[in-house]
Scaffold this motif. Structure first.
Motif, PDB file in Angstrom:
ATOM      1  N   THR A  45      -6.323   2.445  -1.197  1.00  0.00           N
ATOM      2  CA  THR A  45      -5.773   1.673  -0.084  1.00  0.00           C
ATOM      3  C   THR A  45      -6.814   0.976   0.773  1.00  0.00           C
ATOM      4  O   THR A  45      -6.504  -0.016   1.429  1.00  0.00           O
ATOM      5  CB  THR A  45      -4.949   2.587   0.844  1.00  0.00           C
ATOM      6  N   LYS A 100       0.830  -1.201   0.000  1.00  0.00           N
ATOM      7  CA  LYS A 100       0.000   0.000   0.000  1.00  0.00           C
ATOM      8  C   LYS A 100       0.865   1.252   0.000  1.00  0.00           C
ATOM      9  O   LYS A 100       0.517   2.258  -0.608  1.00  0.00           O
ATOM     10  CB  LYS A 100      -0.956  -0.014   1.193  1.00  0.00           C
ATOM     11  N   THR A 136       1.805   1.866  -3.523  1.00  0.00           N
ATOM     12  CA  THR A 136       0.646   2.375  -4.254  1.00  0.00           C
ATOM     13  C   THR A 136       0.448   3.862  -3.988  1.00  0.00           C
ATOM     14  O   THR A 136       0.251   4.645  -4.922  1.00  0.00           O
ATOM     15  CB  THR A 136      -0.623   1.598  -3.842  1.00  0.00           C
ATOM     16  N   VAL A 137       0.515   4.265  -2.726  1.00  0.00           N
ATOM     17  CA  VAL A 137       0.323   5.674  -2.371  1.00  0.00           C
ATOM     18  C   VAL A 137       1.418   6.532  -2.997  1.00  0.00           C
ATOM     19  O   VAL A 137       1.139   7.593  -3.572  1.00  0.00           O
ATOM     20  CB  VAL A 137       0.282   5.855  -0.838  1.00  0.00           C
ATOM     21  N   TRP A 165      -8.073   2.537   3.334  1.00  0.00           N
ATOM     22  CA  TRP A 165      -7.861   3.118   4.657  1.00  0.00           C
ATOM     23  C   TRP A 165      -8.954   4.139   4.976  1.00  0.00           C
ATOM     24  O   TRP A 165      -9.638   4.650   4.088  1.00  0.00           O
ATOM     25  CB  TRP A 165      -6.519   3.827   4.730  1.00  0.00           C
TER      26      TRP A 165
END
Length: 122
Positions: free
Chosen positions: A78, A55, A58-59, A80
């Motif tokens: 994500t 993740k 990815t961010v 989140w």
């Protein structure tokens, strides 16, 4: 490991065996299904050279986009919560990694975050 003894006899035809020898036969232990599956996983472990993106990866990829990305976009990418995304941006990206994170509000009134290659990290 099991050891099995076998009788081998040679007969001269007189009814009495002439040579009796005991020979040990070694058989490997049987594997259960779980052990066989675990063994197969260990054997295939080195065959996947490219691991899946985390993740964090990815961010960071999304933040490197020219337009940047919104909080909502990072939430979708994500999974989140919004407070977790903001905490990640300030705690990990800015403080731990020391990357130059820029927050801008565009003409459309939406706040976007991006990594600025020209700016110096605070």
């Amino acid at each position: 490991m099991r050891v099995t003894e076998t009788d081998q006899t040679e007969s001269t035809g007189a009814g009495e065996p002439e040579n009796i020898s005991l020979q040990a036969v070694v058989t490997p232990p049987k594997r259960g299904r779980k052990q066989a599956a675990a063994h197969a996983e260990v054997a295939n472990k080195g065959k996947n050279p490219k691991p899946a993106d985390t993740k964090t990866d990815t961010v960071l990829k999304k933040l490197r986009l020219a337009r940047g990305i919104t909080i909502e976009g990072l939430i979708e990418a994500t999974g989140w919560q919004p407070h977790s995304v903001r905490g990640f941006l300030s705690g990990t990206v800015k403080k731990k990694l020391g990357l130059p994170l820029v927050s801008e509000i565009g003409k459309d009134g939406v706040r976007r975050y991006r990594l600025d290659s020209k700016a110096k990290a605070d």
